[in-house]
Design an enzyme around this catalytic site. Structure first.
Site, PDB file in Angstrom:
ATOM      1  N   ASP A   1       0.913  -0.855   0.184  1.00 22.24           N
ATOM      2  CA  ASP A   1       0.237   0.105   0.061  1.00 22.24           C
ATOM      3  C   ASP A   1       0.936   1.041   0.195  1.00 22.24           C
ATOM      4  O   ASP A   1       0.489   2.302  -0.234  1.00 22.24           O
ATOM      5  CB  ASP A   1      -1.093   0.131   1.391  1.00 22.24           C
ATOM      6  CG  ASP A   1      -0.150   0.202   2.656  1.00 22.24           C
ATOM      7  OD1 ASP A   1       1.138   0.523   2.939  1.00 22.24           O
ATOM      8  OD2 ASP A   1      -1.084  -0.065   3.334  1.00 22.24           O
ATOM      9  N   SER A   2       2.090   1.398  -0.196  1.00 26.77           N
ATOM     10  CA  SER A   2       2.992   2.025  -0.201  1.00 26.77           C
ATOM     11  C   SER A   2       2.273   3.182  -1.669  1.00 26.77           C
ATOM     12  O   SER A   2       3.445   4.103  -1.733  1.00 26.77           O
ATOM     13  CB  SER A   2       4.642   1.360   0.106  1.00 26.77           C
ATOM     14  OG  SER A   2       4.683   0.477  -0.788  1.00 26.77           O
TER      15      SER A   2
ATOM     16  N   GLU B   1      -1.555  -5.779   8.393  1.00 28.37           N
ATOM     17  CA  GLU B   1      -0.929  -4.187   9.944  1.00 28.37           C
ATOM     18  C   GLU B   1      -0.992  -5.318  10.772  1.00 28.37           C
ATOM     19  O   GLU B   1      -2.361  -5.942  11.214  1.00 28.37           O
ATOM     20  CB  GLU B   1      -0.730  -3.537   9.605  1.00 28.37           C
ATOM     21  CG  GLU B   1      -0.400  -3.197   8.495  1.00 28.37           C
ATOM     22  CD  GLU B   1      -0.044  -1.024   8.388  1.00 28.37           C
ATOM     23  OE1 GLU B   1      -0.406  -0.455   9.137  1.00 28.37           O
ATOM     24  OE2 GLU B   1       1.055  -0.702   7.127  1.00 28.37           O
TER      25      GLU B   1
ATOM     26  N   GLU C   1       8.894  -3.261  11.105  1.00 30.43           N
ATOM     27  CA  GLU C   1       9.177  -1.209  10.443  1.00 30.43           C
ATOM     28  C   GLU C   1      10.262  -0.813  10.902  1.00 30.43           C
ATOM     29  O   GLU C   1       9.057  -0.726  12.277  1.00 30.43           O
ATOM     30  CB  GLU C   1       9.089  -1.441   9.863  1.00 30.43           C
ATOM     31  CG  GLU C   1       8.532   0.296   9.048  1.00 30.43           C
ATOM     32  CD  GLU C   1       7.320   0.138   7.877  1.00 30.43           C
ATOM     33  OE1 GLU C   1       7.608   1.514   7.108  1.00 30.43           O
ATOM     34  OE2 GLU C   1       6.773  -0.098   7.917  1.00 30.43           O
TER      35      GLU C   1
END
Length: 286
Positions: free
Chosen positions: A65-66, A136, A203
């Site tokens: 989704d970056s 996520e 991350e």
């Protein structure tokens, strides 16, 4: 994990740079962990770029989704939709032959619960053809992971800094600093492992904590700003290739100044057109 039947092909001997006529699978990822092999992952959002990375031997491509930040012009990943993820995931699948393609579940596509997650993950598998999905969250997403895996959809989890929570974080701070935060990260990692995730992205996590998490899990970790001890490393391709304008995160290494190269090529083309040098005789039909 289900034992392979004799008719199944053996797992890849190496992930990066290996050859073969089939795609990388989650079984190959698990085998790499057992061998202690480190491996690279990049994002991809279109067929042509994906084909370049596939030919370069990159074993796992994430349709992240970056894309919201670096491909669609959004200020964050939050606005990205299932339609957008599905469309671009399908393009990446079409552009590759060997890489395991992982499609991201965007914000709002799984938070309601396991049933919503299954519906949207199924869409990515059926319509786009991805080999796995990513979502996520640690403990808070464990139920979603469990249902997807039990339904036959491999899941890559994502903990630490989760960009879909940018509004809750008030930015993109490093996660896991301090004893309480570190223990929560460990609980998150073990929760998604126990739920059946085949790997977990860490991350923006202190390197020492990421190393501890990696040692404590039997599934591979994939670091992005999480130090050198993770099993895999991932970067957003536009950051890696120097396409991103302005400041990039501290954890990014730029391997080529692609933005500068493309800009120079565009200017040279424009000057040739304005000056009458293009098209020239070699480019004409008679």
């Amino acid at each position: 994990m289900t034992q392979p039947s004799p008719a199944q092909k053996p797992v890849a001997k190496s992930l990066y740079g290996g050859s073969g006529s089939r795609r990388i699978t989650v079984r190959d990822i698990a085998a790499a962990k057992e061998r202690g092999e480190k491996w690279p992952m990049l994002t991809a959002y279109d067929a042509m770029t994906a084909s370049v990375f596939d030919e370069a031997g990159i074993p796992v491509l994430l349709v992240g989704d970056s894309m919201g930040n670096c491909h669609l012009g959004y200020e964050s990943t939050v606005p990205v939709t299932m339609d957008e993820i599905t469309l671009l995931s399908a393009a990446v699948v079409r552009g590759t032959k060997r890489a395991l393609v992982v499609g991201d579940l965007p914000f709002g596509s799984f938070q309601e619960g396991p049933v919503q997650a299954l519906r949207n993950a199924t869409r990515l598998v059926k319509e786009a053809g991805v080999g796995a999905v990513k979502l996520e969250g640690g403990e808070r997403s464990a139920d979603q992971v469990e249902l997807l895996v039990s339904s036959g959809i491999p899941v890559m989890a994502h903990i630490g800094l989760t960009p879909q929570s940018v509004h809750a974080y008030g930015g993109y701070p490093v996660q896991g600093r301090g004893e309480e935060a570190a223990q929560q990260l460990l609980r998150d990692a073990k929760a998604v492992q126990d739920a059946g995730a085949f790997s977990v992205v860490l991350e923006a996590v202190p390197a020492e904590l990421a190393a501890e998490v990696t040692r404590s899990l039997y599934i591979p970790t994939v670091g992005i700003g999480a130090g050198p001890d993770c099993d895999g490393q991932v970067l957003v391709w536009t950051d890696m290739a120097g396409m991103t304008a302005g400041r990039v995160p501290k954890f990014v290494k730029q391997y080529v100044a692609l933005r500068e190269l493309l800009g120079s090529a565009a200017k040279e083309f424009a000057e040739d057109v304005v000056g009458g040098a293009f098209p020239a005789e070699p480019h004409l039909f008679h």
